[in-house]
Scaffold this motif. Structure first.
Motif, mmCIF file in Angstrom:
data_model
loop_
_atom_site.group_PDB
_atom_site.id
_atom_site.type_symbol
_atom_site.label_atom_id
_atom_site.label_comp_id
_atom_site.label_asym_id
_atom_site.label_seq_id
_atom_site.Cartn_x
_atom_site.Cartn_y
_atom_site.Cartn_z
ATOM 1 N N ASP A 211 15.740 13.362 12.987
ATOM 2 C CA ASP A 211 16.762 13.879 12.068
ATOM 3 C C ASP A 211 16.157 14.528 10.826
ATOM 4 O O ASP A 211 16.728 14.475 9.731
ATOM 5 C CB ASP A 211 17.729 12.759 11.631
ATOM 6 N N SER A 212 14.980 15.140 10.990
ATOM 7 C CA SER A 212 14.316 15.875 9.911
ATOM 8 C C SER A 212 13.918 14.996 8.730
ATOM 9 O O SER A 212 13.668 15.503 7.633
ATOM 10 C CB SER A 212 15.202 17.023 9.412
ATOM 11 N N LEU A 213 13.873 13.687 8.926
ATOM 12 C CA LEU A 213 13.461 12.791 7.852
ATOM 13 C C LEU A 213 11.939 12.816 7.698
ATOM 14 O O LEU A 213 11.204 12.829 8.690
ATOM 15 C CB LEU A 213 13.923 11.364 8.124
ATOM 16 N N LEU A 214 11.491 12.808 6.465
ATOM 17 C CA LEU A 214 10.059 12.778 6.186
ATOM 18 C C LEU A 214 9.620 11.327 5.994
ATOM 19 O O LEU A 214 10.104 10.629 5.100
ATOM 20 C CB LEU A 214 9.758 13.582 4.909
ATOM 21 N N GLY A 215 8.715 10.862 6.838
ATOM 22 C CA GLY A 215 8.223 9.488 6.746
ATOM 23 C C GLY A 215 6.967 9.418 5.897
ATOM 24 O O GLY A 215 5.965 10.064 6.194
ATOM 25 N N VAL A 216 7.027 8.640 4.829
ATOM 26 C CA VAL A 216 5.892 8.514 3.908
ATOM 27 C C VAL A 216 5.458 7.047 3.851
ATOM 28 O O VAL A 216 6.268 6.175 3.511
ATOM 29 C CB VAL A 216 6.270 8.995 2.483
ATOM 30 N N TYR A 217 4.200 6.774 4.152
ATOM 31 C CA TYR A 217 3.691 5.403 4.087
ATOM 32 C C TYR A 217 3.418 5.024 2.625
ATOM 33 O O TYR A 217 2.274 4.850 2.196
ATOM 34 C CB TYR A 217 2.422 5.255 4.926
ATOM 35 N N SER A 218 4.487 4.874 1.904
ATOM 36 C CA SER A 218 4.385 4.598 0.468
ATOM 37 C C SER A 218 4.527 3.114 0.150
ATOM 38 O O SER A 218 4.373 2.716 -1.008
ATOM 39 C CB SER A 218 5.465 5.381 -0.285
ATOM 40 N N ASN A 219 4.818 2.296 1.149
ATOM 41 C CA ASN A 219 5.039 0.862 0.931
ATOM 42 C C ASN A 219 3.906 0.049 1.543
ATOM 43 O O ASN A 219 3.388 0.389 2.610
ATOM 44 C CB ASN A 219 6.360 0.424 1.574
ATOM 45 N N GLY A 220 3.537 -1.033 0.861
ATOM 46 C CA GLY A 220 2.462 -1.859 1.403
ATOM 47 C C GLY A 220 2.451 -3.245 0.794
ATOM 48 O O GLY A 220 3.015 -3.487 -0.277
ATOM 49 N N GLU A 221 1.804 -4.164 1.509
ATOM 50 C CA GLU A 221 1.688 -5.557 1.063
ATOM 51 C C GLU A 221 0.311 -6.075 1.434
ATOM 52 O O GLU A 221 -0.185 -5.829 2.532
ATOM 53 C CB GLU A 221 2.764 -6.408 1.730
ATOM 54 N N ILE A 222 -0.314 -6.777 0.475
ATOM 55 C CA ILE A 222 -1.636 -7.355 0.713
ATOM 56 C C ILE A 222 -1.589 -8.853 0.406
ATOM 57 O O ILE A 222 -1.152 -9.262 -0.674
ATOM 58 C CB ILE A 222 -2.717 -6.718 -0.189
ATOM 59 N N ASN A 223 -2.019 -9.664 1.345
ATOM 60 C CA ASN A 223 -2.214 -11.100 1.135
ATOM 61 C C ASN A 223 -3.713 -11.351 1.161
ATOM 62 O O ASN A 223 -4.399 -10.985 2.124
ATOM 63 C CB ASN A 223 -1.542 -11.911 2.247
ATOM 64 N N TYR A 224 -4.227 -11.982 0.111
ATOM 65 C CA TYR A 224 -5.671 -12.179 0.051
ATOM 66 C C TYR A 224 -6.013 -13.375 -0.829
ATOM 67 O O TYR A 224 -5.146 -13.942 -1.502
ATOM 68 C CB TYR A 224 -6.363 -10.922 -0.478
ATOM 69 N N GLN A 225 -7.284 -13.738 -0.806
ATOM 70 C CA GLN A 225 -7.787 -14.795 -1.684
ATOM 71 C C GLN A 225 -8.773 -14.193 -2.680
ATOM 72 O O GLN A 225 -9.627 -13.390 -2.297
ATOM 73 C CB GLN A 225 -8.496 -15.880 -0.876
ATOM 74 N N LEU A 226 -8.614 -14.595 -3.940
ATOM 75 C CA LEU A 226 -9.535 -14.180 -4.991
ATOM 76 C C LEU A 226 -10.157 -15.440 -5.577
ATOM 77 O O LEU A 226 -9.454 -16.268 -6.162
ATOM 78 C CB LEU A 226 -8.779 -13.400 -6.072
ATOM 79 N N LYS A 227 -11.449 -15.609 -5.359
ATOM 80 C CA LYS A 227 -12.153 -16.828 -5.790
ATOM 81 C C LYS A 227 -11.414 -18.083 -5.310
ATOM 82 O O LYS A 227 -11.284 -19.081 -6.029
ATOM 83 C CB LYS A 227 -12.291 -16.855 -7.319
#
Length: 475
Positions: free
Chosen positions: A314-330
């Motif tokens: 349907d002519s929609l533009l898909g942009v990978y603008s969303n994200g989630e990171i799970n990580y450990q810091l120290k």
């Protein structure tokens, strides 16, 4: 070809008042010599250059004047919409009624703009904010040439960029110049207060370790493609929607969130990404824009060829603008996520949510409808806490915070305390660019940055670029 840009309203150029149209004007060799001589005679030690300013953040660095910075700025960029929009914003700052700036823009728009800047080097500090595809290369070339660089985030959008970024920092150290990124969120008052209260062991306790399912720190940022900047609707370049040029959301806005996790959880401590950062999981997903929405923010009637591969049904533009990171810091579990919508609800803007979980209290920033879309910090004592005793402890701790931020108060509502800062601290996102620039200028004046800044920048971009790699593997 070199041109000097003048704003629409009369401004002072050297010692002469000139009035002209919004168009860029040629400057004669005679006048150019006069301008350069006058610039050389100024007392400012910092001479700015702006490279390929495709993002509005480049102009926000110049929303204010700085006492030790020459008002003549040399701009190197390809001809086109990006440079035109940048110069319009500088013109608006020069022409505004209240506290107008006095920037003079000496613009070079030849195809060899990068080589010309490195060849002529009329300044000693380069501001970079634009298309991120080549930004890491630009930074490396600039520091190799002995230039200081203040760069907008992100400094790297791929693991290959990250490898080059490591080389850039090594080159900067060798050439005794400074490479630094623009972390505006460190200057948002509720974030600063969250950090300060977390440093009060009698109030906050110690930071929990958390788990992957229940992180000790969570930060979420919601952004919008359509927004207002300096009072005007923002016109975005088409490349902003191409993740190969702008970068995915998981390596773009999350840069701020990862930076804040490091800055708040381990203040002024050096982070070694080779042993202190461990990724748990990462994911990314698209925001889909209609052709009408795309036209609204770009003023283009159709998608350019480089975006057509991202057009879905349907002519929609898909942009990978969303994200989630799970990580450990120290060893501390953290989660950061970014979401992009087209437009904010009426009366709202970009929003931020953050929680730091301590052994004695949680520190929570909310910015929803209940808060009138303005960030508010809450202090929530741990379950089973004697609230009367906690209140006395909080009063003592507040005095420590007030020594840094006079006028800050706390007010109890039920079992939670609301932290309120005087309005003077709520100076807005745009003002934070000036604050970052002032801090960077302090570094240049002293000849050094805090020892933890460079390794922590590397840790930050390692986290985001490795997360992108992980998210793409899961597709």
């Amino acid at each position: 070809m070199k041109k000097l840009f003048f704003p629409a309203l009369p401004v002072l150029l050297i010692s002469t008042f000139l009035s002209c149209s919004n168009n860029k004007k040629e400057i004669t060799t005679e006048n150019k010599t006069e301008a350069n001589s006058a610039a050389a005679a100024t007392n400012g030690k910092i001479k700015l250059m702006t490279l390929d300013p495709g993002h509005f953040h480049a102009a926000l660095v110049q929303k204010s004047m700085y006492p030790n910075v020459d008002p003549l700025v040399h701009v190197y960029a390809p001809a086109g919409q990006d440079i035109d929009e940048h110069l319009k914003r500088i013109s608006q700052y020069n022409s505004r009624a209240e506290n107008p700036t006095q920037w003079q823009e000496d613009v070079y728009t030849g195809p060899d703009f990068l080589e010309k800047m490195l060849q002529t080097k009329p300044g000693n500090m380069v501001v970079m904010s634009g298309n991120n595809q080549k930004k890491t290369e630009y930074m490396k070339a600039a520091v190799d040439a002995g230039l200081n660089v203040l760069a907008d985030k992100p400094m790297a959008i791929t693991t290959q960029n990250f490898d080059l970024l490591k080389e850039a920092f090594a080159s900067a150290e060798k050439n005794k110049v400074m490479l630094y990124d623009i972390m505006t969120e460190r200057y948002e008052i509720t974030t600063m207060l969250q950090r300060e209260f977390s440093r009060l062991p009698d109030v906050f306790g110690t930071l929990q370790k958390g788990t992957a399912a229940d992180p000790a720190i969570t930060k979420e940022s919601v952004h919008h493609f359509f927004k207002y900047v300096s009072g005007s609707p923002l016109k975005r370049p088409a490349w902003f929607f191409d993740v190969r040029q702008q970068g995915e959301g998981i390596v773009d806005v999350t840069t701020h969130l990862v930076d804040l996790v490091q800055w708040e959880a381990y203040p002024e401590q050096t982070i070694d990404y080779t042993k202190d950062v461990k990724l748990t999981s990462a994911r990314h997903w698209q925001t889909k824009l209609t052709p009408t929405q795309f036209k609204t923010v770009t003023q283009l009637d159709s998608y350019p060829d480089f975006l057509k591969k991202d057009v879905v049904s349907d002519s929609l533009l898909g942009v990978y603008s969303n994200g989630e990171i799970n990580y450990q810091l120290k060893g501390t579990h953290a989660k950061v996520s970014v979401i992009w919508n087209f437009e904010a609800p009426e009366g709202a803007g970009d929003t931020h949510f953050s929680i730091m979980k301590g052994t004695k209290a949680n520190l929570i920033i909310r910015q929803g409808k209940e808060q009138n879309y303005k960030p508010v910090l809450y202090i929530e004592p741990a379950a089973g806490t004697d609230l009367n005793a906690f209140e006395e402890t909080l009063k003592t701790g507040l005095a420590t915070v007030q020594a840094i931020f006079p006028g800050v108060t706390v007010e109890k509502t039920g079992k939670i305390w609301t932290v309120t800062a005087p309005e003077k601290y709520h100076n807005g996102h745009e003002a934070h660019f000036g604050q970052v620039t002032e801090k960077y200028l302090e570094f240049l004046a002293s000849g050094k940055m805090p020892e933890w800044e460079v390794p922590n920048m590397l840790a930050k971009y390692y986290t985001t670029t490795k997360a992108l790699e992980l998210a793409r593997k899961k597709k």
